[in-house]
Design a protein around this motif. Structure first.
Motif: not given
Length: 435
Positions: A77-91, A127-138
């Motif tokens: 699920p994307s919430s886990d993907w965004w919070e756990r993978v992108v914000m913590t595991e992305f190189q 509300a969606l966090p600013v970081e997630k809103r920016v990531a969606v748009a980028l």
């Protein structure tokens, strides 16, 4: 006899009043009881509704926990993907591939846009966090993939993806234009002139003007105006590129069939350059003569004392111009080489933000703002030293349509009288250097 009649009348009236009073009391009791029952039913309805909502939230949480345990990270699920993978595991390479910028630049961008993008939680949803809103748009700007794909990836609705893209583009233009897309200072003019002279081989020049076409869907009205010379629908933009490959000025939102000379003549750049706004307060000298800095342009633009373009070839649009002299040919070669700075800047722009290289499915009310936002993001990434991957250029060359080739501007009605003298001065300079 009379007294008996009066007594019967009094008893009748008294009986009537007592019965009426009794009916009123019974009616009031019934109304009070009905109101109590209505309130009880109303409270029971809201209680059951709250209970159903609570049970749905619990059930959704259980389903999410089951999915998290059974699916790999690429399809969690994307919430886990965004919070756990992108914000913590992305190189660092992952940030460049997906968001076209480093993590540090991404967080800097979020902080700058927070005043316009931050939203308050409500009693119904967070509300969606600013970081997630920016990531969606980028993600949308970088890949130009469909809204529904991004919706499934981030776990938000398609309308939310659309709103994130629109809001971020407007926020970038409103908050970052004054920092990353502004007229150059005197020091920046001198630095750009030095770069054009030392690196690109064209002295006394500070910028190059180029054209950008962005493919669009068929407009609802005046569609024929948006067909460019290559035969496909586009929005036409005029850009000014410095010696560092940064955009100083962007004029967007014109139909693809618009003549480049008309855009230039009606832009603020025309007024600014004609009034000497692209030169220092003290006029610099060139070949021993005072001469303001010049810009370089393609053949589709008129010749001005501040805008140099190539000499027309021997035959152009069926008109004979005569053979070019050796100094004129040398001037054309040097100018063509210097114009590569704008070609490379536009290639890097389209490669980094592929919403400008592929067909853009957004409405015409969004596309111009998106173009401006991408130019600002280009300047932001270049200024912060974010890496650029060469394979992105290959993706652009495979995806985009053939670039339009604008016809040369041959009319002399817009040429300045002393413009040819300035161009001849550059010919003399190149001739002296070649000897």
């Amino acid at each position: 006899m009379v007294e008996d009649e009066q007594l019967r009348s009094l008893m009748f009236i008294t009986t009537y009043l007592l019965l009426k009073r009794r009916r009123d009391l019974i009616s009031a009791n019934i109304q009070r009881r009905d109101e109590i029952q209505r309130r009880i039913r109303h409270r029971q309805y809201f209680f059951q509704r709250q209970r159903r909502m609570l049970m749905m939230m619990i059930a959704r949480g259980l389903r999410s926990s089951v999915h998290i345990r059974t699916r790999p990270w690429t399809t969690t699920p994307s919430s886990d993907w965004w919070e756990r993978v992108v914000m913590t595991e992305f190189q660092p390479c992952d940030w460049l591939d997906k968001f076209r910028m480093s993590r540090e630049t991404f967080l800097y961008l979020c902080d700058k846009l927070r005043p316009r993008l931050a939203r308050q939680d409500t009693s119904f949803r967070q509300a969606l966090p600013v970081e997630k809103r920016v990531a969606v748009a980028l993600w949308r700007l970088a890949s130009n993939i469909e809204y529904r794909t991004i919706s499934a990836l981030f776990g938000v609705g398609k309308s939310t993806v659309c709103r994130c893209v629109r809001d971020m583009c407007h926020a970038i233009v409103a908050l970052l234009s004054s920092i990353y897309l502004r007229p150059p200072s005197e020091q920046e003019l001198k630095d750009s002139a030095q770069l054009f002279g030392s690196f690109w081989g064209f002295p006394h020049c500070v910028a190059a003007i180029a054209t950008l076409h962005t493919a669009i869907i068929t407009p609802s009205s005046n569609a024929s105006d948006y067909y460019n010379p290559a035969g496909w629908l586009s929005v036409f933009s005029q850009v000014v590129v410095s010696g560092r490959g940064l955009f100083w000025d962007v004029c967007a939102s014109f139909p693809g069939g618009t003549d480049p000379a008309d855009i230039l003549e009606n832009s603020s750049l025309w007024v600014t350059a004609a009034e000497g706004g692209l030169s220092p307060a003290s006029t610099p000298t060139f070949m021993g003569k005072p001469l303001r800095y010049v810009l370089l342009g393609e053949a589709c633009y008129p010749l001005q004392s501040w805008l140099m373009k190539a000499y027309p070839e021997e035959k152009s649009r069926g008109v004979s111009h005569g053979a070019l002299t050796e100094p004129q040919q040398l001037f054309n070669r040097r100018l063509s080489r210097a114009l590569r700075v704008s070609e490379e800047a536009l290639l890097r722009l389209r490669a980094r933000w592929q919403c400008l290289s592929k067909r853009n499915d957004c409405g015409l009310d969004v596309v111009p703002t998106m173009i401006l936002a991408c130019c600002i993001l280009h300047n932001l990434c270049e200024s912060h030293g974010d890496a650029f991957k060469a394979e992105w250029q290959g993706e652009v060359s495979e995806a985009e349509s053939p670039r339009p080739d604008h016809k040369p501007f041959l009319s002399t009605c817009m040429d300045q009288r002393n413009a040819e003298q300035v161009r001849s001065l550059f010919c003399d300079y190149f001739q002296l250097q070649s000897n």
